[in-house]
Write an enzyme that holds these catalytic residues in place. Structure first.
Site, PDB file in Angstrom:
ATOM      1  N   PRO A 181      52.662  27.855   5.991  1.00  0.00           N
ATOM      2  CA  PRO A 181      53.869  27.209   6.527  1.00  0.00           C
ATOM      3  C   PRO A 181      54.523  26.349   5.468  1.00  0.00           C
ATOM      4  O   PRO A 181      53.845  25.731   4.664  1.00  0.00           O
ATOM      5  CB  PRO A 181      53.329  26.331   7.648  1.00  0.00           C
ATOM      6  CG  PRO A 181      51.919  26.060   7.291  1.00  0.00           C
ATOM      7  CD  PRO A 181      51.441  27.243   6.498  1.00  0.00           C
ATOM      8  N   GLU A 182      55.825  26.343   5.451  1.00  0.00           N
ATOM      9  CA  GLU A 182      56.527  25.423   4.563  1.00  0.00           C
ATOM     10  C   GLU A 182      57.055  24.264   5.404  1.00  0.00           C
ATOM     11  O   GLU A 182      56.924  24.249   6.626  1.00  0.00           O
ATOM     12  CB  GLU A 182      57.637  26.162   3.804  1.00  0.00           C
ATOM     13  CG  GLU A 182      57.046  27.143   2.796  1.00  0.00           C
ATOM     14  CD  GLU A 182      57.923  27.343   1.554  1.00  0.00           C
ATOM     15  OE1 GLU A 182      58.807  26.508   1.293  1.00  0.00           O
ATOM     16  OE2 GLU A 182      57.708  28.339   0.849  1.00  0.00           O
TER      17      GLU A 182
ATOM     18  N   HIS B   4      39.341  31.185  18.195  1.00  0.00           N
ATOM     19  CA  HIS B   4      39.916  30.391  17.103  1.00  0.00           C
ATOM     20  C   HIS B   4      40.557  29.093  17.593  1.00  0.00           C
ATOM     21  O   HIS B   4      41.202  28.396  16.832  1.00  0.00           O
ATOM     22  CB  HIS B   4      40.946  31.219  16.323  1.00  0.00           C
ATOM     23  CG  HIS B   4      40.374  32.484  15.747  1.00  0.00           C
ATOM     24  ND1 HIS B   4      39.267  32.493  14.928  1.00  0.00           N
ATOM     25  CD2 HIS B   4      40.742  33.780  15.887  1.00  0.00           C
ATOM     26  CE1 HIS B   4      38.988  33.743  14.583  1.00  0.00           C
ATOM     27  NE2 HIS B   4      39.863  34.545  15.151  1.00  0.00           N
TER      28      HIS B   4
ATOM     29  N   ARG C  22      41.920  31.367  10.091  1.00  0.00           N
ATOM     30  CA  ARG C  22      41.381  31.347   8.725  1.00  0.00           C
ATOM     31  C   ARG C  22      40.769  30.003   8.346  1.00  0.00           C
ATOM     32  O   ARG C  22      40.114  29.892   7.319  1.00  0.00           O
ATOM     33  CB  ARG C  22      42.473  31.771   7.735  1.00  0.00           C
ATOM     34  CG  ARG C  22      42.899  33.222   7.998  1.00  0.00           C
ATOM     35  CD  ARG C  22      44.083  33.630   7.176  1.00  0.00           C
ATOM     36  NE  ARG C  22      43.745  33.756   5.769  1.00  0.00           N
ATOM     37  CZ  ARG C  22      44.619  34.094   4.830  1.00  0.00           C
ATOM     38  NH1 ARG C  22      45.879  34.310   5.164  1.00  0.00           N
ATOM     39  NH2 ARG C  22      44.261  34.205   3.578  1.00  0.00           N
TER      40      ARG C  22
END
Ligand code: ZN
Length: 296
Positions: A2-3, A104, A126
């Site tokens: 993500p930015e 998750h 992740r």
């Protein structure tokens, strides 16, 4: 990854459920993500009221009424799911669907807020994200925060500031803009887009935008304006969203379709009358996309 615009979109999406809410219960399903969760995590935040949800660079800062602050980073694939007042959403626009696999779901905040109860669930397949607890008084000196440069969205970013930081720098402009100690939270996508907007080559040296007496040249003013414009447009569009990132109501963001350079290798330059083609080069191990004809 993500930015900044995605993270800001996440913050805005979480705000109605989180600000002013009391943490009734915290469920934690594993001991760590990229780093261990805070020791006695649940004990330390259960019963606390969330007083503010802020952002610094790509960190979400969840402030509690006892002066503690939870620093949350989304890593590569982290997302928050909000189940609030009968509507469920994942704030932020991301390219791929958020993982719906409950295995998750690592942390669940059970909240009681001014506008009713809610659950805020952090999912991260992740596990490059993390959560750390610190105090409001320690925040400015925190190792993750203390060396960060100015925000690209605030007034602290201006041509005079960049001239000071770029003076004498022989590194490529692209690298200088990605340096988090100069501008915090600016990532690969928006640097490419801002450079195209300002018609500046990513390969020129950062120092070439500063006069001998240390003043910004006019094109540095253009660059500051371009950075502001591309970030504001991406936030407006709900975050850009590539690859691992994803979002709110499940729909895809449209900003990604409007990139002028990023991931557009070989495509005709969109600037009227330019006629160039977008080229991809690798700088410091990362792809740079630019138009060699109009970006000088
Ligand atoms: Zn061009």
């Amino acid at each position: 990854m993500p930015e900044l615009p995605e993270v800001e979109t996440v913050r805005r999406g979480l705000q109605p459920a989180m600000e002013g809410a009391v943490v009734q219960r915290l469920e934690q399903h594993r001991p760590d993500l990229r780093f261990p969760f805070p020791q006695d995590f649940a004990t330390r935040i259960e019963g606390r009221r969330i007083v503010a949800l802020r952002r610094r660079a790509k960190y979400l800062l969840i402030g509690f009424d006892d002066g503690s602050v939870l620093i949350s980073h989304l890593g590569m694939s982290g997302s928050y799911f909000v189940d609030h007042a009968g509507s469920a959403a994942t704030p932020g626009r991301f390219h791929h669907d958020r993982s719906k696999d409950k295995k998750h779901d690592h942390v669940v905040f059970h909240l009681d807020g001014p506008r009713g109860g809610s659950r805020v669930i952090y999912n991260d397949p992740r596990r490059f994200g993390f959560m750390l607890l610190t105090g409001e008084g320690e925040l400015a000196a925190h190792p993750l925060i203390r060396d960060l440069g100015v925000e690209p969205t605030g007034n602290a970013l201006h041509a005079g500031y960049l001239a000071e930081r770029f003076a004498g720098k022989r590194s490529p402009l692209k690298a200088a803009l990605l340096d988090q100690r100069i501008v915090a939270g600016l990532g690969n996508i928006y640097v490419c887009e801002a450079l195209w907007q300002a018609r500046l080559s990513p390969r020129r040296t950062a120092g070439s935008l500063v006069t001998r007496s240390g003043r910004p040249v006019a094109r540095l003013e253009d660059l500051v304006q371009a950075v502001r414009t591309v970030i504001a447009a991406a936030i407006e569009a709900g975050g850009s969203s590539l690859r691992d990132h994803r979002q709110a109501d499940g729909t895809l963001g449209y900003f990604q379709h409007t990139f002028n350079t990023y991931d557009q290798e070989g495509m005709p330059c969109r600037r009227d009358g330019c006629g160039g083609k977008i080229r991809r080069i690798v700088q410091s191990g990362r792809s740079t996309y630019y138009c060699p004809v109009c970006q000088r």
